[in-house]
Design a protein around this motif. Structure first.
Motif, mmCIF file in Angstrom:
data_model
loop_
_atom_site.group_PDB
_atom_site.id
_atom_site.type_symbol
_atom_site.label_atom_id
_atom_site.label_comp_id
_atom_site.label_asym_id
_atom_site.label_seq_id
_atom_site.Cartn_x
_atom_site.Cartn_y
_atom_site.Cartn_z
ATOM 1 N N HIS A 256 0.735 -1.169 0.073
ATOM 2 C CA HIS A 256 0.273 -0.102 0.139
ATOM 3 C C HIS A 256 0.718 1.311 0.444
ATOM 4 N N ARG A 257 2.225 1.291 0.610
ATOM 5 C CA ARG A 257 3.040 1.942 0.773
ATOM 6 C C ARG A 257 3.741 2.724 -0.373
ATOM 7 N N ASP A 258 4.366 1.133 -1.166
ATOM 8 C CA ASP A 258 4.440 1.841 -2.526
ATOM 9 C C ASP A 258 3.304 2.016 -3.567
ATOM 10 N N ARG A 259 2.071 2.077 -3.456
ATOM 11 C CA ARG A 259 1.452 2.018 -4.175
ATOM 12 C C ARG A 259 0.742 4.162 -4.160
ATOM 13 N N ALA A 260 0.697 3.968 -2.837
ATOM 14 C CA ALA A 260 1.010 5.179 -2.250
ATOM 15 C C ALA A 260 2.094 6.464 -2.924
ATOM 16 N N VAL A 261 3.143 5.781 -2.600
ATOM 17 C CA VAL A 261 4.327 6.592 -3.159
ATOM 18 C C VAL A 261 4.652 7.355 -4.734
ATOM 19 N N LEU A 262 3.939 6.393 -5.473
ATOM 20 C CA LEU A 262 3.492 6.035 -6.699
ATOM 21 C C LEU A 262 2.402 7.029 -6.800
ATOM 22 N N ARG A 263 1.394 7.630 -6.270
ATOM 23 C CA ARG A 263 0.486 8.299 -6.761
ATOM 24 C C ARG A 263 1.562 9.770 -5.724
ATOM 25 N N ALA A 264 1.786 9.678 -4.920
ATOM 26 C CA ALA A 264 2.470 11.498 -4.904
ATOM 27 C C ALA A 264 3.514 11.404 -6.336
ATOM 28 N N VAL A 265 4.251 10.588 -6.472
ATOM 29 C CA VAL A 265 4.846 10.432 -7.710
ATOM 30 C C VAL A 265 4.078 11.167 -8.900
ATOM 31 N N ALA A 266 3.321 10.544 -9.274
ATOM 32 C CA ALA A 266 2.226 11.233 -10.115
ATOM 33 C C ALA A 266 1.802 12.633 -9.773
ATOM 34 N N ASN B 95 14.371 0.461 -9.750
ATOM 35 C CA ASN B 95 14.445 -1.262 -9.948
ATOM 36 C C ASN B 95 12.823 -2.192 -10.250
ATOM 37 N N ALA B 96 12.242 -1.780 -10.095
ATOM 38 C CA ALA B 96 11.410 -2.147 -10.904
ATOM 39 C C ALA B 96 10.380 -1.955 -12.378
ATOM 40 N N GLY B 97 11.453 -0.624 -12.588
ATOM 41 C CA GLY B 97 10.338 0.264 -13.860
ATOM 42 C C GLY B 97 9.915 1.027 -13.397
ATOM 43 N N LEU B 98 9.325 2.011 -12.025
ATOM 44 C CA LEU B 98 7.707 2.368 -12.488
ATOM 45 C C LEU B 98 8.324 3.411 -11.632
ATOM 46 N N ILE B 99 9.241 3.918 -11.451
ATOM 47 C CA ILE B 99 9.342 5.865 -11.746
ATOM 48 C C ILE B 99 10.981 6.023 -11.765
ATOM 49 N N SER B 100 11.358 7.252 -12.915
ATOM 50 C CA SER B 100 12.321 7.482 -13.964
ATOM 51 C C SER B 100 13.571 7.693 -12.311
ATOM 52 N N THR B 101 14.742 7.312 -12.810
ATOM 53 C CA THR B 101 16.746 6.993 -12.173
ATOM 54 C C THR B 101 17.138 9.008 -12.643
ATOM 55 N N GLY B 102 17.739 8.947 -11.861
ATOM 56 C CA GLY B 102 18.261 9.892 -11.990
ATOM 57 C C GLY B 102 18.040 11.094 -11.051
ATOM 58 N N PRO B 103 18.886 12.333 -10.239
ATOM 59 C CA PRO B 103 18.298 13.005 -8.903
ATOM 60 C C PRO B 103 17.839 13.558 -9.900
ATOM 61 N N GLY B 104 16.935 14.167 -9.242
ATOM 62 C CA GLY B 104 15.636 15.519 -9.377
ATOM 63 C C GLY B 104 14.354 15.025 -8.889
ATOM 64 N N PRO B 105 13.317 15.656 -10.293
ATOM 65 C CA PRO B 105 12.416 15.783 -9.690
ATOM 66 C C PRO B 105 11.516 14.202 -10.462
ATOM 67 N N ARG C 216 2.057 4.790 -14.558
ATOM 68 C CA ARG C 216 1.127 5.149 -15.335
ATOM 69 C C ARG C 216 0.326 4.176 -15.158
ATOM 70 N N ALA C 217 0.484 2.715 -16.043
ATOM 71 C CA ALA C 217 -0.567 1.670 -16.501
ATOM 72 C C ALA C 217 -0.690 0.847 -15.074
ATOM 73 N N LEU C 218 0.331 0.871 -14.021
ATOM 74 C CA LEU C 218 -0.043 0.398 -12.802
ATOM 75 C C LEU C 218 -1.459 1.480 -12.176
ATOM 76 N N LEU C 219 -0.961 2.534 -12.010
ATOM 77 C CA LEU C 219 -1.690 3.519 -11.218
ATOM 78 C C LEU C 219 -3.020 2.984 -11.527
#
Length: 75
Positions: free
Chosen positions: A11-21, A51-61, A69-72
């Motif tokens: 649930h935390r992972d999904r909440a973080v994905l929503r915050a990233v979005a 590592n799961a390929g759900l958010i971008s890598t590298g410093p910054g936003p 996006r598809a998962l959300l």
């Protein structure tokens, strides 16, 4: 994205994905994630989602990948 990836997200992972979005997250070197300018209490979530390929890598936003996006959208 595989079915296995979506079933291992907490649930935390999904909440973080929503915050990233919502544009509320940044990644520092080493995949340390900050939400609203405050370090995330789960120090491993940035690396786990990267590592799961759900958010971008590298410093910054932090940004969702197409798989993130598809998962959300499917949730």
């Amino acid at each position: 994205m595989t079915t296995t990836t979506s079933t291992i997200l907490s649930h935390r992972d999904r909440a973080v994905l929503r915050a990233v979005a919502a544009g509320r997250c940044t990644l520092s070197t080493g995949c340390l994630l900050a939400v609203d300018g405050v370090g995330c209490c789960d120090q491993f979530v940035g690396r786990r989602l990267t590592n799961a390929g759900l958010i971008s890598t590298g410093p910054g936003p932090a940004r969702l990948t197409a798989d993130g996006r598809a998962l959300l959208e499917a949730a």
